[in-house]
Design a protein around this motif. Structure first.
Motif, PDB file in Angstrom:
ATOM      1  N   GLN A 177      16.474   6.597 -16.347  1.00  0.00           N
ATOM      2  CA  GLN A 177      15.519   5.555 -15.979  1.00  0.00           C
ATOM      3  C   GLN A 177      14.343   5.528 -16.962  1.00  0.00           C
ATOM      4  O   GLN A 177      13.898   4.456 -17.383  1.00  0.00           O
ATOM      5  CB  GLN A 177      15.006   5.801 -14.563  1.00  0.00           C
ATOM      6  CG  GLN A 177      16.062   5.603 -13.476  1.00  0.00           C
ATOM      7  CD  GLN A 177      15.541   5.963 -12.093  1.00  0.00           C
ATOM      8  OE1 GLN A 177      14.334   6.182 -11.914  1.00  0.00           O
ATOM      9  NE2 GLN A 177      16.425   6.022 -11.119  1.00  0.00           N
ATOM     10  N   GLY A 178      13.859   6.715 -17.315  1.00  0.00           N
ATOM     11  CA  GLY A 178      12.744   6.788 -18.257  1.00  0.00           C
ATOM     12  C   GLY A 178      13.116   6.249 -19.623  1.00  0.00           C
ATOM     13  O   GLY A 178      12.328   5.547 -20.270  1.00  0.00           O
ATOM     14  N   PHE A 179      14.331   6.561 -20.083  1.00  0.00           N
ATOM     15  CA  PHE A 179      14.779   6.074 -21.381  1.00  0.00           C
ATOM     16  C   PHE A 179      14.871   4.553 -21.388  1.00  0.00           C
ATOM     17  O   PHE A 179      14.445   3.898 -22.356  1.00  0.00           O
ATOM     18  CB  PHE A 179      16.138   6.689 -21.719  1.00  0.00           C
ATOM     19  CG  PHE A 179      16.697   6.235 -23.039  1.00  0.00           C
ATOM     20  CD1 PHE A 179      16.257   6.790 -24.222  1.00  0.00           C
ATOM     21  CD2 PHE A 179      17.663   5.243 -23.088  1.00  0.00           C
ATOM     22  CE1 PHE A 179      16.767   6.368 -25.440  1.00  0.00           C
ATOM     23  CE2 PHE A 179      18.181   4.811 -24.300  1.00  0.00           C
ATOM     24  CZ  PHE A 179      17.739   5.393 -25.481  1.00  0.00           C
ATOM     25  N   GLU A 180      15.410   3.975 -20.319  1.00  0.00           N
ATOM     26  CA  GLU A 180      15.528   2.522 -20.248  1.00  0.00           C
ATOM     27  C   GLU A 180      14.155   1.849 -20.231  1.00  0.00           C
ATOM     28  O   GLU A 180      13.970   0.779 -20.821  1.00  0.00           O
ATOM     29  CB  GLU A 180      16.341   2.122 -19.016  1.00  0.00           C
ATOM     30  CG  GLU A 180      17.816   2.416 -19.125  1.00  0.00           C
ATOM     31  CD  GLU A 180      18.450   1.746 -20.326  1.00  0.00           C
ATOM     32  OE1 GLU A 180      18.092   0.580 -20.623  1.00  0.00           O
ATOM     33  OE2 GLU A 180      19.293   2.376 -20.994  1.00  0.00           O
ATOM     34  N   GLN A 181      13.183   2.478 -19.565  1.00  0.00           N
ATOM     35  CA  GLN A 181      11.846   1.898 -19.525  1.00  0.00           C
ATOM     36  C   GLN A 181      11.209   1.910 -20.912  1.00  0.00           C
ATOM     37  O   GLN A 181      10.604   0.922 -21.347  1.00  0.00           O
ATOM     38  CB  GLN A 181      10.962   2.679 -18.539  1.00  0.00           C
ATOM     39  CG  GLN A 181       9.549   2.133 -18.427  1.00  0.00           C
ATOM     40  CD  GLN A 181       9.520   0.687 -17.954  1.00  0.00           C
ATOM     41  OE1 GLN A 181      10.195   0.334 -16.995  1.00  0.00           O
ATOM     42  NE2 GLN A 181       8.758  -0.162 -18.648  1.00  0.00           N
ATOM     43  N   ILE A 182      11.387   3.031 -21.631  1.00  0.00           N
ATOM     44  CA  ILE A 182      10.840   3.109 -22.987  1.00  0.00           C
ATOM     45  C   ILE A 182      11.533   2.095 -23.886  1.00  0.00           C
ATOM     46  O   ILE A 182      10.893   1.438 -24.716  1.00  0.00           O
ATOM     47  CB  ILE A 182      11.001   4.537 -23.543  1.00  0.00           C
ATOM     48  CG1 ILE A 182      10.166   5.520 -22.717  1.00  0.00           C
ATOM     49  CG2 ILE A 182      10.587   4.598 -25.005  1.00  0.00           C
ATOM     50  CD1 ILE A 182      10.357   6.973 -23.097  1.00  0.00           C
ATOM     51  N   ARG A 184      12.832  -0.769 -22.984  1.00  0.00           N
ATOM     52  CA  ARG A 184      12.316  -2.112 -22.658  1.00  0.00           C
ATOM     53  C   ARG A 184      10.943  -2.325 -23.285  1.00  0.00           C
ATOM     54  O   ARG A 184      10.632  -3.415 -23.770  1.00  0.00           O
ATOM     55  CB  ARG A 184      12.253  -2.297 -21.142  1.00  0.00           C
ATOM     56  CG  ARG A 184      13.612  -2.516 -20.493  1.00  0.00           C
ATOM     57  CD  ARG A 184      13.457  -3.030 -19.069  1.00  0.00           C
ATOM     58  NE  ARG A 184      12.803  -2.049 -18.208  1.00  0.00           N
ATOM     59  CZ  ARG A 184      13.458  -1.131 -17.493  1.00  0.00           C
ATOM     60  NH1 ARG A 184      14.777  -1.078 -17.554  1.00  0.00           N
ATOM     61  NH2 ARG A 184      12.804  -0.288 -16.726  1.00  0.00           N
ATOM     62  N   ASP A 185      10.109  -1.278 -23.269  1.00  0.00           N
ATOM     63  CA  ASP A 185       8.781  -1.397 -23.878  1.00  0.00           C
ATOM     64  C   ASP A 185       8.875  -1.643 -25.380  1.00  0.00           C
ATOM     65  O   ASP A 185       8.073  -2.397 -25.951  1.00  0.00           O
ATOM     66  CB  ASP A 185       7.960  -0.134 -23.609  1.00  0.00           C
ATOM     67  CG  ASP A 185       7.597   0.027 -22.136  1.00  0.00           C
ATOM     68  OD1 ASP A 185       7.686  -0.979 -21.390  1.00  0.00           O
ATOM     69  OD2 ASP A 185       7.261   1.157 -21.732  1.00  0.00           O
ATOM     70  N   LEU A 186       9.870  -1.015 -26.015  1.00  0.00           N
ATOM     71  CA  LEU A 186      10.026  -1.193 -27.452  1.00  0.00           C
ATOM     72  C   LEU A 186      10.474  -2.614 -27.796  1.00  0.00           C
ATOM     73  O   LEU A 186      10.051  -3.181 -28.810  1.00  0.00           O
ATOM     74  CB  LEU A 186      11.046  -0.189 -27.999  1.00  0.00           C
ATOM     75  CG  LEU A 186      10.577   1.267 -28.120  1.00  0.00           C
ATOM     76  CD1 LEU A 186      11.739   2.153 -28.538  1.00  0.00           C
ATOM     77  CD2 LEU A 186       9.449   1.377 -29.134  1.00  0.00           C
ATOM     78  N   THR A 187      11.340  -3.168 -26.971  1.00  0.00           N
ATOM     79  CA  THR A 187      11.863  -4.504 -27.270  1.00  0.00           C
ATOM     80  C   THR A 187      10.879  -5.614 -26.928  1.00  0.00           C
ATOM     81  O   THR A 187      11.057  -6.753 -27.365  1.00  0.00           O
ATOM     82  CB  THR A 187      13.165  -4.747 -26.484  1.00  0.00           C
ATOM     83  OG1 THR A 187      12.914  -4.582 -25.081  1.00  0.00           O
ATOM     84  CG2 THR A 187      14.243  -3.766 -26.907  1.00  0.00           C
ATOM     85  N   ASP A 188       9.837  -5.281 -26.180  1.00  0.00           N
ATOM     86  CA  ASP A 188       8.858  -6.294 -25.756  1.00  0.00           C
ATOM     87  C   ASP A 188       7.816  -6.505 -26.848  1.00  0.00           C
ATOM     88  O   ASP A 188       6.613  -6.344 -26.630  1.00  0.00           O
ATOM     89  CB  ASP A 188       8.190  -5.863 -24.450  1.00  0.00           C
ATOM     90  CG  ASP A 188       7.328  -6.986 -23.856  1.00  0.00           C
ATOM     91  OD1 ASP A 188       7.577  -8.156 -24.210  1.00  0.00           O
ATOM     92  OD2 ASP A 188       6.435  -6.668 -23.059  1.00  0.00           O
TER      93      ASP A 188
END
Length: 278
Positions: A177-182, A184-188
């Motif tokens: 979950q933490g990896f996916e959140q990071i 998503r932050d990178l792609t934003d």
């Protein structure tokens, strides 16, 4: 008698010719092919009058012979089983041990970060590592976060800087979950573009900042910058690499591979020892 036989042969030339032909040596006989040995086991007869045929041997069926053949069969079966087991173990060793376990000690998480001996001599530490617990500044999406650790290493001229980041979670699902959140932050961001990156750990990704644009640092050096991350069991690792040397892709891959390997070594219970050759 010889004189009489001579007279008879002289009087009958046909008989003499037949005898002469019969006495001439003929061609040597063609040697027969050696018989094929077919190993066939046959046990026949009743209990008192039985034989065991292991061609070309013929053994009487006795208690001792049967017991001996049974032991030989068991030994052969064990040898085959042990051979298969050795092959499986060998394949497993080549593939390498891979455990999934939480890094519950702060010192263990800190050991995932490389020291100066793990990198080329040009990478110098730019300060002490920063280590925090999960509660310090954690957002709601950081569920299960135990510790984070970060260090910066590199040189100033020409610029080479690597920011190395570790996040340890209490379970693999929370780490995912933490990896996916990071990610998503990178792609934003419109300033980042997804780039090709080798597969590492459970999953990995990489992004380049402002690709194709001429970015200068404070020394007017043209620089490139990218970030790569990997999910490895209960650990998330990230690398942010900035360079003015033009070695972005190979160095980013080497640093990412080192961090993923060190995270796995820590979960395996060994001291992280992976290095990066750039």
């Amino acid at each position: 008698m010889r004189a009489r036989l001579t007279v008879e042969l002289e009087g009958d030339p046909g008989l003499a010719e037949q005898l002469r032909a019969a006495l001439q040596p003929g061609p040597p006989p063609v040697p027969p092919h050696p018989p094929a040995i077919i190993q066939r086991v046959h046990i026949g007869g009743d209990a008192n009058r039985a034989t065991i045929n292991v061609v070309p041997l013929h053994l009487k069926k006795t208690t001792g012979v049967v017991a001996t053949l049974a032991v030989i069969g068991v030994v052969l079966a064990l040898l085959v089983a042990l051979g298969l087991r050795s092959v499986v173990q060998l394949l497993g060793d080549d593939e390498g041990e891979r455990k999934v376990a939480p890094l519950s000690e702060l010192a263990t998480v800190k050991s995932v970060l490389p020291d100066s001996d793990s990198l080329p001599a040009e990478f110098k530490s730019q300060g002490d590592p920063v280590v925090t617990t999960g509660e310090q500044g954690c957002q709601p999406e950081c569920e299960g976060l135990l510790f984070t650790a970060r260090t910066t290493m590199g040189r100033e001229r020409p610029q080479k800087t690597a920011v190395l980041y570790v996040a340890a979670y209490d379970s693999a699902p929370h780490a995912a979950q933490g990896f996916e959140q990071i990610r998503r932050d990178l792609t934003d961001s419109s300033e980042k573009t997804l780039i090709s990156f080798p597969s590492m750990g459970d999953t990995s990704t990489a992004y380049q900042f402002t690709p194709g644009k001429n970015v200068l640092n404070e020394d007017d050096e043209s620089i490139e910058e990218a970030e790569a991350g990997a999910l490895v069991g209960t650990v998330v690792v990230f690398v942010r690499y900035t360079t003015a040397v033009g070695d972005l892709e190979p160095s980013l891959t080497a640093l990412g591979r080192m961090m993923a390997d060190r995270a796995q070594q820590a979960q395996n219970g060994s001291s992280p020892s992976a290095t990066a050759s750039i």
